[in-house]
Design an enzyme around this catalytic site. Structure first.
Site, mmCIF file in Angstrom:
data_model
loop_
_atom_site.group_PDB
_atom_site.id
_atom_site.type_symbol
_atom_site.label_atom_id
_atom_site.label_comp_id
_atom_site.label_asym_id
_atom_site.label_seq_id
_atom_site.Cartn_x
_atom_site.Cartn_y
_atom_site.Cartn_z
ATOM 1 N N SER A 152 1.328 -1.348 0.148
ATOM 2 C CA SER A 152 -0.507 -0.392 0.049
ATOM 3 C C SER A 152 0.704 1.019 0.168
ATOM 4 O O SER A 152 1.706 1.209 0.452
ATOM 5 C CB SER A 152 -1.227 -0.062 0.836
ATOM 6 O OG SER A 152 -1.583 1.732 1.608
ATOM 7 N N TYR A 165 -0.871 -0.485 9.539
ATOM 8 C CA TYR A 165 -0.941 -0.670 8.133
ATOM 9 C C TYR A 165 0.433 -0.362 7.973
ATOM 10 O O TYR A 165 0.904 -1.732 6.799
ATOM 11 C CB TYR A 165 -2.308 -0.237 7.804
ATOM 12 C CG TYR A 165 -2.690 -0.394 6.300
ATOM 13 C CD1 TYR A 165 -3.039 -1.411 6.428
ATOM 14 C CD2 TYR A 165 -2.008 0.359 5.214
ATOM 15 C CE1 TYR A 165 -3.901 -1.793 4.920
ATOM 16 C CE2 TYR A 165 -2.875 0.473 4.134
ATOM 17 C CZ TYR A 165 -3.213 -1.292 3.950
ATOM 18 O OH TYR A 165 -3.859 -1.426 2.990
ATOM 19 N N LYS A 169 2.352 -2.973 5.218
ATOM 20 C CA LYS A 169 2.621 -3.328 3.991
ATOM 21 C C LYS A 169 4.121 -2.868 3.605
ATOM 22 O O LYS A 169 4.376 -3.676 2.770
ATOM 23 C CB LYS A 169 2.333 -1.750 3.584
ATOM 24 C CG LYS A 169 -0.047 -2.149 3.142
ATOM 25 C CD LYS A 169 -0.158 -3.401 2.965
ATOM 26 C CE LYS A 169 -1.356 -3.705 2.939
ATOM 27 N NZ LYS A 169 -1.735 -5.190 2.453
#
Length: 304
Positions: A152, A165, A169
């Protein structure tokens, strides 16, 4: 024309909804036998339901394809290995893995709980490792196979409130590169895809300001079906010379992302002290510093 994934066996994790669903449907349409994995939890990982995975399997069968559902969580090693076993038990082999499963637990860093950090790492990073590690043994024996991992721009570039996150990622990028390096000798490929698409997880983005609302409206234009073709291509034999790369997909745009390399250096023949670094070294490097950008600061134009 022959279908690009004819008779290949593909696992897609988190395939009950959103991007994973579209990848599973396209892979099946391209001739693959698909393991549709999804425990059916909420966007934050809570709860479970067999319905999402079962519904995708039924849709694939309705369209004349072949698929089987799996409801295991990727967040633990033994359940994750059972996803791979589902492929071999039902179809006798495994040719591709799409590590798409994910959850979100967004929170500004100083307020983020240890549990919120660990749970996101477990699903995204550890989940990608667990499934890939189980598949790697099969790939080694048959000397072929492909991995598609989801990264991401939250990790590649940055975003507010997503330390868990982003860490997961960006960790996946390192995992993918290491797999590509270690297993290239066995004709195994590993690549990352960074998707721009409106999904249930993206639906958790705050929309309190006008700017945030405008950003979300732009994202809503980008359907998850736009991500699937690149993934299907990377799983196919047509991509047998593509490995260790990071691709972005944004509506009808495909990006190749750069990877970390030195951008500038300074040298002092007699070595450095903290003082000379402050006086000379750091001022010389500052002109090449990376800005604290967010994804939205870099991708400033409307989806095409």
């Amino acid at each position: 024309m022959a279908k690009s994934l004819q008779d290949k066996v593909i696992i897609v994790t988190g395939a009950g909804r959103g991007i994973g669903r579209e990848i599973a449907l396209l892979c099946a349409a391209e001739g693959a036998k698909v393991v549709v994995n999804d425990p059916g939890g909420a966007a934050d990982g809570a709860g479970s339901s067999a319905s999402p995975a079962e519904e995708v399997v039924e849709e694939i069968k309705k369209r004349g394809g072949t698929a089987v559902a799996n409801f295991e969580s990727v967040a633990e090693a033994i359940p994750a290995s059972k996803i791979v076993k589902t492929a071999t038990d039902h179809f006798g082999r495994l040719d591709g893995v799409v590590n798409n499963a994910g959850i979100l637990r967004d929170m500004i860093f100083h307020k983020m709980s240890v549990e919120a950090f660990e749970s996101v790492i477990k699903v995204h990073l550890m989940g990608s490792f667990y499934v890939s590690h189980a598949a790697a043994r099969l790939y080694r024996e048959q000397e072929s196979g492909s991995f598609v991992h989801f990264t991401s721009t939250s990790g590649l570039i940055g975003n507010y409130g997503q330390a868990n996150y982003a860490a997961a990622k960006l960790g996946i990028v390192g995992l993918s590169k290491s797999i590509a390096l270690d297993m290239g000798r066995f004709n195994v490929r590993s690549n990352c895809v960074s998707p721009f698409a409106w999904t249930r997880m993206i639906g958790t983005i705050p929309t309190e300001t006008d700017a945030e609302k405008a950003r979300v409206e732009k994202i809503k234009q980008m359907g998850p079906e736009k991500i699937a073709p690149v993934c299907a291509y990377l799983l196919s034999d047509a991509a047998n010379d593509v490995t260790g790369q990071i691709f972005g997909v944004r509506m009808n745009e495909i990006f190749l992302f750069g990877q970390h390399r030195p951008v500038r250096s300074v040298h002092r023949g007699e070595g450095w002290t903290p003082e000379t670094i402050a006086e000379h070294g750091m001022p010389a490097l500052k002109g090449s510093f990376s800005k604290l950008d967010r994804s939205a600061d870099v991708f400033t134009w409307d989806p095409i």
